[in-house]
Scaffold this active site. Structure first.
Site, mmCIF file in Angstrom:
data_model
loop_
_atom_site.group_PDB
_atom_site.id
_atom_site.type_symbol
_atom_site.label_atom_id
_atom_site.label_comp_id
_atom_site.label_asym_id
_atom_site.label_seq_id
_atom_site.Cartn_x
_atom_site.Cartn_y
_atom_site.Cartn_z
ATOM 1 C CB THR A 123 -0.872 0.020 1.261
ATOM 2 O OG1 THR A 123 0.007 0.098 2.387
ATOM 3 C CG2 THR A 123 -1.713 -1.227 1.380
ATOM 4 C CD GLU B 22 -5.222 -2.321 1.978
ATOM 5 O OE1 GLU B 22 -5.567 -1.859 0.866
ATOM 6 O OE2 GLU B 22 -4.626 -1.648 2.838
ATOM 7 C CE LYS C 115 -6.236 7.190 -4.336
ATOM 8 N NZ LYS C 115 -6.823 6.018 -4.944
ATOM 9 C CD1 TRP D 181 -3.551 7.234 -3.848
ATOM 10 C CD2 TRP D 181 -3.507 6.541 -1.726
ATOM 11 N NE1 TRP D 181 -4.714 6.559 -3.607
ATOM 12 C CE2 TRP D 181 -4.711 6.114 -2.322
ATOM 13 C CE3 TRP D 181 -3.247 6.230 -0.390
ATOM 14 C CZ2 TRP D 181 -5.667 5.391 -1.621
ATOM 15 C CZ3 TRP D 181 -4.195 5.501 0.306
ATOM 16 C CH2 TRP D 181 -5.383 5.095 -0.302
HETATM 17 P P1 AMP Z 1 -5.313 1.692 -3.777
HETATM 18 O O1 AMP Z 1 -5.106 0.768 -2.624
HETATM 19 O O2 AMP Z 1 -4.108 2.494 -4.136
HETATM 20 O O3 AMP Z 1 -5.870 0.975 -4.941
HETATM 21 O O4 AMP Z 1 -6.395 2.782 -3.354
HETATM 22 C C1 AMP Z 1 -7.648 2.386 -2.857
HETATM 23 C C2 AMP Z 1 -8.479 3.582 -2.571
HETATM 24 O O5 AMP Z 1 -8.768 4.299 -3.765
HETATM 25 C C3 AMP Z 1 -9.828 3.242 -1.990
HETATM 26 O O6 AMP Z 1 -9.765 2.989 -0.601
HETATM 27 C C4 AMP Z 1 -10.627 4.497 -2.330
HETATM 28 O O7 AMP Z 1 -10.362 5.542 -1.410
HETATM 29 C C5 AMP Z 1 -10.045 4.901 -3.683
HETATM 30 N N1 AMP Z 1 -10.897 4.419 -4.781
HETATM 31 C C6 AMP Z 1 -10.714 3.335 -5.558
HETATM 32 N N2 AMP Z 1 -11.691 3.233 -6.478
HETATM 33 C C7 AMP Z 1 -12.525 4.275 -6.286
HETATM 34 C C8 AMP Z 1 -13.726 4.734 -6.912
HETATM 35 N N3 AMP Z 1 -14.277 4.107 -7.942
HETATM 36 N N4 AMP Z 1 -14.300 5.859 -6.411
HETATM 37 C C9 AMP Z 1 -13.776 6.517 -5.367
HETATM 38 N N5 AMP Z 1 -12.637 6.145 -4.749
HETATM 39 C C10 AMP Z 1 -12.014 5.039 -5.198
#
Ligand code: AMP
Length: 550
Positions: A187, A336, A445, A450
């Site tokens: 992560t 996750e 983001k 991130w």
């Molecule tokens: P990652 O682990 O880098 O894939 O980031 C995951 C996070 O991205 C999630 O916990 C959300 O906060 C955000 N996220 C992923 N898909 C979406 C979506 N379709 N709409 C809004 N936030 C999203």
């Protein structure tokens, strides 16, 4: 006493995906765009042969069962071969995000105890700089031909093609336990260090079934997939595995995710399906709009595009439909959750509805696909109703949802009922559609990647003239969000925005640098002395960043 069924107990293995694809879809193409602009056309049969050759070569790199193998690599057939060979022999493929700050890359390579790093040539210099800090890496493999081998000051440097060349192209894949670890992703570590998520053969295959299901992402043998999500971002959302399951064609664009190149691949390869973060699609539309007169949009065969990683803006969903006749499938998930957890597909009652209402449906994060349970919990830990208004934290559970982070006990990331807390805040409507309203973390983001506000704040307060600093994400038309630095100066001290940015540029990755700096007299705090980011976001919600030309 229950009666056991009498069906075969065959492990769900990643090697089985490859064998199936090679047998039933052997001629289906895998098109790659390699370092230096070279295009290479492979197919599932060849990927299986070369993955076998790589599997034979892995012991010479001291890679054994359970060992972690890192990649710093773009989307190419070689990376795909690594996906299959490393997992196939019972080792673990650790795809590293090269866009992380170098110190984080070193941290995660050491934390995962990777023994070997396979890298695309763009990352050679980075590895030379990091090598002295790497405690476990003993060998390096450049993903190239012998005539492309770089002169790098790295110990035990090998050439990928030279490793493969002498090896037999058939391999007896071992019958592993399906719970064996197959791949890992870290992560982004916004609160503390990055954490490792360790996927298994079983979780990967079940997730692939979900992707191929009609009300999942409906991936199938008739699809030509433009993989415009990096293979280091949660296993490219599982597509490299699901494509083998159904025999889809893969178009792997290397490092080139610019609008012009994506468009050219779509036309040339007849792509029907693609997926990516919103920023990728913004650059595609920018290219299309700037070149509208020369382009024949009718020549595109694109039908479905998955948007995830950040919320898909409604305007983007609309543009895809109106300009290209493409149906946007919004999906939500996280590292996750492998990552696909919810998908915004239509229900029978949505058939024939007017487009504007349909866009509203698609602008939500969608419904849980079978295999993932999704629920919203209130502040006291009570389960909230699916009434379209009760807002709480999303928790998930299912066989492709993490149980514990790498190095911790299984189950250690879960509550007593087996739920994993996502940190995302949402409500669920009576049809089961999730709507994310916020995220509990204050991460910024930018273009699907991130940026840690805490790291930026910590760096900024290191400046002698800064008393306190807060960083929040501000909306940006190209990057979704970019950081805004808000600073209280020390009494009788002066500093300009340029001086602060120059100071930060020596301490954080270039793309993390705040787009603007604002000076204030005070910052809002919570009762426990923490910065009150919600209030700051409210105050600066209409702030126009100087870098935002839209
Ligand atoms: P990652 O682990 O880098 O894939 O980031 C995951 C996070 O991205 C999630 O916990 C959300 O906060 C955000 N996220 C992923 N898909 C979406 C979506 N379709 N709409 C809004 N936030 C999203």
């Amino acid at each position: 006493m229950s009666l056991l069924g009498l069906m075969q107990k065959r492990s769900l293995l990643i090697s089985g995906l490859l064998t199936h694809a090679a047998t039933y879809h052997g001629d289906v193409e895998i098109v790659s765009h390699l370092y230096g602009g070279e295009e290479r056309r492979s197919n599932w049969r060849t990927v299986a042969k070369r993955a076998s050759q790589l599997a034979h070569a892995l012991p010479s790199l001291d890679v054994g069962e359970g060992d972690r193998v890192a990649t710093l690599a773009w989307n190419t057939d070689r990376h795909l071969e690594l996906y299959y060979a490393v997992a196939g022999v019972g080792s673990v493929l650790h795809t590293v995000n090269p866009r992380l700050f170098p110190e984080q890359i070193a941290y995660i390579l050491n934390h995962a105890a990777d023994g070997v790093v396979f890298f695309d040539l763009d990352f050679g210099d980075l590895l030379v700089k990091l090598a002295p800090q790497l405690t476990s890496v003993k060998k390096y493999v450049a993903l190239c031909r012998p005539d492309q081998m770089p002169a790098l000051d790295l110990p035990n440097l090998h050439c990928y093609e030279s490793l493969l060349a002498p090896q037999p192209d058939q391999y007896e894949w071992p019958a592993l336990d399906e719970e064996t670890a197959s791949s890992m992703c870290y992560t982004s570590g916004t609160t503390g260090n990055p954490k490792g998520v360790l996927y298994s053969h079983r979780s990967t295959l079940l997730h692939s079934f979900g992707i191929c299901a009609t009300d999942g992402l409906a991936l199938c043998a008739r699809d030509s997939v433009l993989l415009s999500v990096p293979m280091f971002h949660v296993n490219a959302w599982g597509i490299p595995y699901a494509s083998a399951m159904c025999g889809a064609k893969l178009v792997l664009p290397g490092s080139g995710l610019t609008g012009d190149r994506l468009y050219a691949h779509m036309v040339k390869e007849g792509c029907t399906f693609s997926l990516g973060v919103p920023t990728v699609w913004l650059s595609l539309f920018q290219y299309i709009e700037q070149n509208a007169k020369q382009l024949d949009l009718q020549s595109l065969k694109l039908k479905r595009v998955v948007v995830g990683g950040s919320a898909a803006p409604r305007a983007m969903i609309e543009k895809f439909e109106n300009l290209l006749g493409v149906f946007v499938i919004q999906a939500w998930g996280m590292t996750e959750t492998s990552p696909v957890a919810t998908v915004a597909n239509l229900l029978p009652k949505h058939q024939g509805i007017d487009l504007q209402t349909r866009f509203d449906v698609q602008a939500r994060q969608g419904r849980a696909i079978f295999g993932v349970e999704v629920a919203v919990f209130g502040a006291e830990g009570q389960r909230l109703p699916h009434d379209g208004q009760s807002v709480g934290e999303i928790r998930v559970r299912g066989p492709w949802v993490l149980s514990g982070y790498f190095g911790n006990e299984a189950g250690s990331a879960l509550d007593a009922q087996g739920w994993f807390s996502t940190g995302d805040v949402a409500y669920i409507d009576p049809d089961g559609f999730v709507q994310i309203t916020d995220r509990s973390k204050d991460v910024i983001k930018s273009g699907g990647e991130w940026i840690s506000s805490i790291d930026l704040e910590n760096a900024a307060v290191g400046h002698p003239s800064v008393q306190e600093a807060a960083v929040i994400g501000v909306a940006h038309s190209k990057w979704q969000e970019r950081p805004l630095l808000i600073v209280i100066k020390k009494p009788n001290q002066d500093v300009t925005p340029e001086e602060l940015l120059a100071y930060l540029s020596e301490r954080v990755a270039r793309w993390w640098l705040p787009d603007d700096v604002v000076f204030v007299d005070e910052l809002p705090h919570t009762a426990t002395g923490k910065l009150l980011k919600t209030k700051l976001r409210e105050r600066f919600k209409d702030f126009k960043l100087s870098t935002d030309k839209a």
